[in-house]
Design an enzyme around this catalytic site. Structure first.
Site, PDB file in Angstrom:
ATOM      1  N   GLY A  42     -49.720 -13.137 -19.567  1.00 17.15           N
ATOM      2  CA  GLY A  42     -50.624 -13.195 -20.697  1.00 17.15           C
ATOM      3  C   GLY A  42     -50.569 -11.824 -21.330  1.00 17.15           C
ATOM      4  N   SER A  43     -51.005 -11.702 -22.578  1.00 15.88           N
ATOM      5  CA  SER A  43     -50.943 -10.402 -23.234  1.00 15.88           C
ATOM      6  C   SER A  43     -52.206  -9.609 -22.960  1.00 15.88           C
ATOM      7  CB  SER A  43     -50.735 -10.587 -24.728  1.00 15.88           C
ATOM      8  OG  SER A  43     -49.433 -11.050 -24.927  1.00 15.88           O
ATOM      9  N   ASP A  92     -48.622  -8.711 -11.335  1.00 18.77           N
ATOM     10  CA  ASP A  92     -49.305  -8.594 -12.618  1.00 18.77           C
ATOM     11  C   ASP A  92     -48.261  -8.136 -13.624  1.00 18.77           C
ATOM     12  OD1 ASP A  92     -51.082  -8.211 -14.664  1.00 18.77           O
ATOM     13  OD2 ASP A  92     -51.899  -6.338 -13.875  1.00 18.77           O
ATOM     14  N   THR A  93     -47.936  -9.001 -14.587  1.00 18.32           N
ATOM     15  CA  THR A  93     -46.821  -8.658 -15.476  1.00 18.32           C
ATOM     16  C   THR A  93     -47.244  -8.577 -16.930  1.00 18.32           C
ATOM     17  OG1 THR A  93     -46.183 -10.952 -15.862  1.00 18.32           O
ATOM     18  CG2 THR A  93     -45.221  -9.868 -13.947  1.00 18.32           C
ATOM     19  N   HIS A 142     -46.121  -8.731 -23.535  1.00 16.95           N
ATOM     20  CA  HIS A 142     -45.461  -8.521 -24.823  1.00 16.95           C
ATOM     21  C   HIS A 142     -43.983  -8.886 -24.743  1.00 16.95           C
ATOM     22  CE1 HIS A 142     -48.533  -5.806 -26.971  1.00 16.95           C
ATOM     23  NE2 HIS A 142     -49.125  -6.584 -26.099  1.00 16.95           N
ATOM     24  N   SER A 171      -4.879  12.196 -33.130  1.00 17.25           N
ATOM     25  CA  SER A 171      -4.740  13.156 -32.028  1.00 17.25           C
ATOM     26  C   SER A 171      -3.275  13.345 -31.631  1.00 17.25           C
ATOM     27  CB  SER A 171      -5.548  12.685 -30.817  1.00 17.25           C
ATOM     28  OG  SER A 171      -5.118  11.408 -30.415  1.00 17.25           O
ATOM     29  N   SER A 228      -8.801   3.419 -28.059  1.00 17.26           N
ATOM     30  CA  SER A 228      -9.577   2.901 -26.918  1.00 17.26           C
ATOM     31  C   SER A 228     -10.736   3.823 -26.534  1.00 17.26           C
ATOM     32  CB  SER A 228      -8.669   2.644 -25.709  1.00 17.26           C
ATOM     33  OG  SER A 228      -7.804   3.720 -25.452  1.00 17.26           O
TER      34      SER A 228
END
Lengths: 301, 629
Positions: free
Chosen positions: B25-26, B104-105, B108, B465, B535
């Site tokens: 949840g936010s 707990d995450t 956003h 080069s 490269s």
């Protein structure tokens, strides 16, 4: 059909899995051994993880020279009994400068004799992975730390740039000079630790049990008079009190608690009704709300 | 409490099952507040923590005089200052029925990777919704990530009911629309609960404010919900972590059992070798076991001397894992540096780490709308579907059948950082059906009649080069020595084979991949192959090096400083790049990553091209490239 693992069995398996991953992925691992109850559990788990082999790495004790005498005795007995290799490191430069908690204050003492000393030892032996017994439930910033915590060549932790850690897929690869701090007890709580010690009958230092000890009280903290380096104030006389320790560190920085718990069930019983967290007795944690996060960024365990 | 009761208590506690769940949840949904409330109401906050919390609430809190529970869980200084959750935090609490581990995450979009981290080890998700706002884009995103990572049970916590006057119809409308949406996703068991985390309604105690709700409180639901644990119900799998060899008399294979059960006498198959053996002993520190199952960390001793090493998977004989080196996968990218098809990474699955390449990116998935979109690369926090190819066959199970054998992480080959994660969807049949056509005449035979050892001399460096000059000179000299050569020149190849490619990062990677494969064919034909390509990226040069056999790749860094190249500007390109007429020009607005360990470095300012080539020739001579008898 098997029956599901219990909570403690699950924690044990997880810790063993973590230890084996470190062994397989790092070149030169070491286990930090601080002699406390968490270290005792970690060592016990290491004995299990590699059985019938012995833990295939040395233990490292960073000795600040201010540990309780009883801790040092316990350490030496235990290592001898298990037949393991122990490296004891003391910051000699700090000793020569006479660094100690009274002359230099707790913060400087911890910085030089603990954090600096640890970095010296890790550098000197070129360890690329170090096990620590920290748990996420101990402190807020620890709750956010990975099991495999990446440190750059300066041993610094960057909380905003941690490696994602999903499932049980730990990434232990480092480049030369970089290292991993690994916390196999991340998901254990203080109660789990005590329950496990009880269930597995793991030896711990006697200081955890209540006993009559010579004590002085300073700013509400009960300090054990462990040797004659503890400066006495004018007219201050140690008194005998029945105390035990909930955590162990440098004796002048670790407060005792009054208790009658002389055995494990007693300790656990007191814990269940405890109204303060275990780090409350540690002077170094009270230097500011984010002080642990700051110390960890600087290389503290 | 007398000792006897304590012992009873400990036995009781030790035998409790665990539920691992995540909350998503936010900030504004009150997620941290909810966890703080759970800890507080179940009396898991200590007095000193409460004192610190009260002090913090006054200083930083968003709840006026009330305690701000969010401050209890937002552990990092930056989080407390900004009032948001950045990283996953793990919390622990227990009730009489279960022990809980809470991830707990943050909610956003820019923290999708952190949410995925929490979901990867969780058995259940608590998804928070603000009752005033109903189902938002983020709710869809959270639900999608949760189902993608294999969670089948959701507690839908409709929060802030206090702010909608505990209105039943508001709640019913939200639940109805969520259920409709959830039906579009995979099978998901949804339990909805109206709560107020701030006021404590239906968290632990049934709310007096919502008599119309008769269901469980949040805690009751957490204590009783049946999650899919599947213990021992699936076929036996154990990825080998470590070969345990204390002495000559013991050889065991240590690992954690991913699924199924085993006992002495069980016949097993080892993958990828497909050899079979029989389990002789199940060894642990606490003694040999007569049976062991999912989740247990054990050491297996086999009856036969079969070759087993770390990364192998010991399986059930009747239902072994699948073997493949080509997969359809879901990926979640976790690095600031985008993922491009063609670039090489290390893939770690179970205990095995192998080089891999994303061969095809089919599409990405908009995590907000769940719509698919075509994509050429994956940016941070983006989810995509594609095909991945490994350098060797590995044992796997699809993720929907096994989290342990169906999941993988991708590791950057230079920094070793974890840059992405993925799920194996299925094996591409192609891998099993396309075999190498074995040829009678091989590389060694072809090279032998030319009296040379084939190799690639790879010239890398900025435009101007001197790579082409050196390549040309080197080929002339080798030709004089009767050696069979071929030059692959950047400009020339772009006129033909690679004329469909531009100069974006993705196209440059594909450009080098094709050249690498072409060079490999030429080496196979026995030629000394000279490649002159800018490269610019280390990872692509490394990819080509890995295509070749040991000692076949000779990297030469033509180290001419940018200002010298720019002063030369033989093709007038720098002038145009500076004028903004050419985009993505190496050295100007696109990086050049110099080699860290090239076989040779040439300084064209201080050394003539002739001298450089002579030096290169003697080095090739030393390595036995030019003379083979």
């Amino acid at each position: 059909m098997g029956k599901p693992l219990t909570h403690l069995e699950r924690l044990e398996s997880e810790s063993i899995h973590i230890m084996r991953e470190v062994m397989a992925e790092s070149e030169n691992p070491v286990m930090l051994y601080s002699i406390g109850k968490d270290s005792s559990v970690m060592l016990h788990l290491a004995m299990k993880a590699f059985y019938p082999s012995k833990p295939p790495f040395p233990l490292l004790h960073v000795d600040t020279t201010w540990k309780f005498k009883e801790m040092i005795r316990f350490r030496d007995d235990r290592i001898k009994e298990l037949g393991l290799e122990l490296i004891v490191h003391i910051n000699q430069a700090g000793v020569e400068q006479g660094v100690g908690p009274f002359s230099h204050g707790s913060q400087v003492h911890t910085d030089i004799m603990k954090t600096e000393a640890l970095k010296q030892a890790l550098d000197a032996h070129k360890f690329d992975a170090a096990f620590g017994g920290a748990r996420r439930d101990e402190e807020k910033s620890r709750a956010k730390e990975r099991v495999f915590s990446f440190r750059n060549a300066q041993h610094r932790w960057d909380p905003k740039n941690q490696r994602p850690e999903l499932w049980q897929l730990y990434n232990g690869r480092v480049r030369p000079g970089e290292s991993m701090r690994v916390f196999p007890l991340s998901n254990w709580t203080e109660l789990d630790i005590w329950q496990y010690i009880y269930q597995q009958d793991i030896p711990i230092v006697g200081l955890y049990f209540a006993k009559n000890r010579p004590i002085v009280e300073r700013d509400g903290m009960l300090i054990l008079v462990d040797d004659d380096r503890l400066p006495m104030a004018e007219g201050e006389i140690p008194e005998t009190r029945m105390v035990r320790f909930r955590t162990l560190g440098c004796y002048p920085l670790t407060g005792a608690m009054e208790s009658h718990a002389t055995d494990l069930p007693g300790i656990i019983e007191e814990m269940l009704v405890a109204r303060t967290s275990e780090r409350e007795g540690r002077a170094i944690d009270h230097d500011g709300a984010s002080s642990m996060e700051k110390k960890k960024q600087d290389g503290y365990f | 409490m007398p000792t006897q009761n304590i012992e009873e208590y400990l036995r009781d506690q030790g035998g409790k099952p665990t539920l691992r769940f995540l909350t998503c949840g936010s900030v504004d949904d009150g997620k941290s507040t909810l966890i703080g409330r759970l800890l507080y109401d179940s009396k898991l906050i200590f007095e000193d923590q409460l004192a610190a919390l009260e002090a913090d609430s006054k200083k930083l809190g968003t709840q006026g005089e009330d305690i701000d529970f969010a401050l209890l869980v937002d552990g990092l200084a930056a989080e407390r200052e900004q009032g948001i959750t950045i990283d996953v935090a793990y919390r622990y609490f227990a009730t009489d029925k279960r022990k809980f581990v809470v991830a707990d995450t943050p909610g956003h979009e820019q923290y999708t990777r952190n949410m995925a981290t929490g979901a990867s080890t969780a058995e259940l998700a608590v998804i928070l919704i603000d009752a005033r706002k109903g189902i938002l884009t983020q709710t869809r995103r959270h639900s999608y990530i949760v189902t993608l990572f294999g969670i089948k049970d959701v507690l839908l916590a409709v929060n802030k009911m206090d702010l909608v006057d505990y209105d039943e119809s508001t709640y019913r409308a939200i639940v109805a629309s969520y259920e409709q949406f959830a039906n579009e996703l995979a099978e998901l068991n949804v339990t909805a609960i109206p709560i107020s985390a701030l006021k404590g309604d239906n968290i632990i105690h049934a709310s007096k404010n919502m008599p119309w709700y008769a269901g469980p409180t949040l805690l009751e639901a957490l204590e009783t919900v049946e999650v899919d644990t599947d213990v021992g119900g699936k076929a036996f799998r154990m990825p080998v972590q470590w070969v345990n060899r204390p002495d000559l008399n013991f050889r065991g294979y240590s690992g954690t059992i991913a699924s199924g059960q085993i006992e002495p006498g069980t016949e097993v198959k080892i993958l990828p070798s497909e050899r079979t053996s029989v389990v002789a002993r199940v060894v642990t520190y606490d003694g040999d076991l007569s049976t062991a199952g999912a989740g247990q960390a054990v050491t297996l001793v086999l009856a036969d001397e079969v070759d087993v090493s770390r990364g192998d998977v010991i399986c059930s004989v009747s239902e072994p894992a699948q073997l493949s080196d080509q997969f359809a996968v879901h990926l979640l990218w976790m690095s600031e540096r985008a993922l491009f098809p063609g670039r090489q990474y290390y893939l770690k699955t179970g205990t095995r780490t192998v080089p891999c390449v994303l061969t095809d990116l089919k599409h990405k998935i908009n995590v907000n709308t769940l719509e698919t979109q075509p994509a050429k690369r994956l940016e941070l926090n983006e989810v995509g579907v594609g095909n991945i190819s490994l350098s060797e066959r590995i044992a796997f199970d699809p993720y929907r059948e096994s989290r342990a054998l169906g999941s993988f992480i991708l590791i950057d080959r230079q920094t070793y950082a974890t840059v992405g994660v993925g799920l194996f969807d299925f094996s591409l049949r192609r891998a099993q059906n396309v075999m190498w056509q074995a040829l009678t005449v091989d590389k060694e035979h072809r090279a032998a009649i030319k009296h040379q050892k084939p190799c690639v001399v790879w010239l890398t460096g900025l435009s101007g080069s001197g790579k082409s000059t050196i390549a040309n000179l080197l080929e002339s000299r080798l030709h004089d020595l009767n050696r069979h050569t071929y030059v692959l020149d950047g400009d020339n190849i772009r006129h033909g084979l690679n004329r469909d490619l531009g100069f974006t990062e993705a196209d440059r990677i594909e450009n080098i991949r094709r050249i690498g494969e072409t060079a490999k064919l030429m080496v196979d034909a026995g030629l000394i192959t000279i490649v002159a390509f800018i490269s610019p990226f280390r990872s692509e040069r490394r990819m080509v090096r890995d295509l070749m056999c040991e000692g076949e790749f000779f990297e030469v860094f033509v180290d001419t400083p940018l200002d010298v190249c720019e002063a030369r500007d033989t093709k007038g390109l720098y002038k145009r790049a500076r004028a903004g007429e050419i985009r993505n020009f190496t050295g100007i607005d696109s990086v050049y990553e110099p080699p860290e360990a090239a076989e040779m470095v040439m300084h064209t300012e201080t050394e003539s091209a002739e001298e450089s080539v002579e030096r290169l020739l003697s080095s090739l001579q030393e390595r036995g490239i030019l003379t083979v008898d």
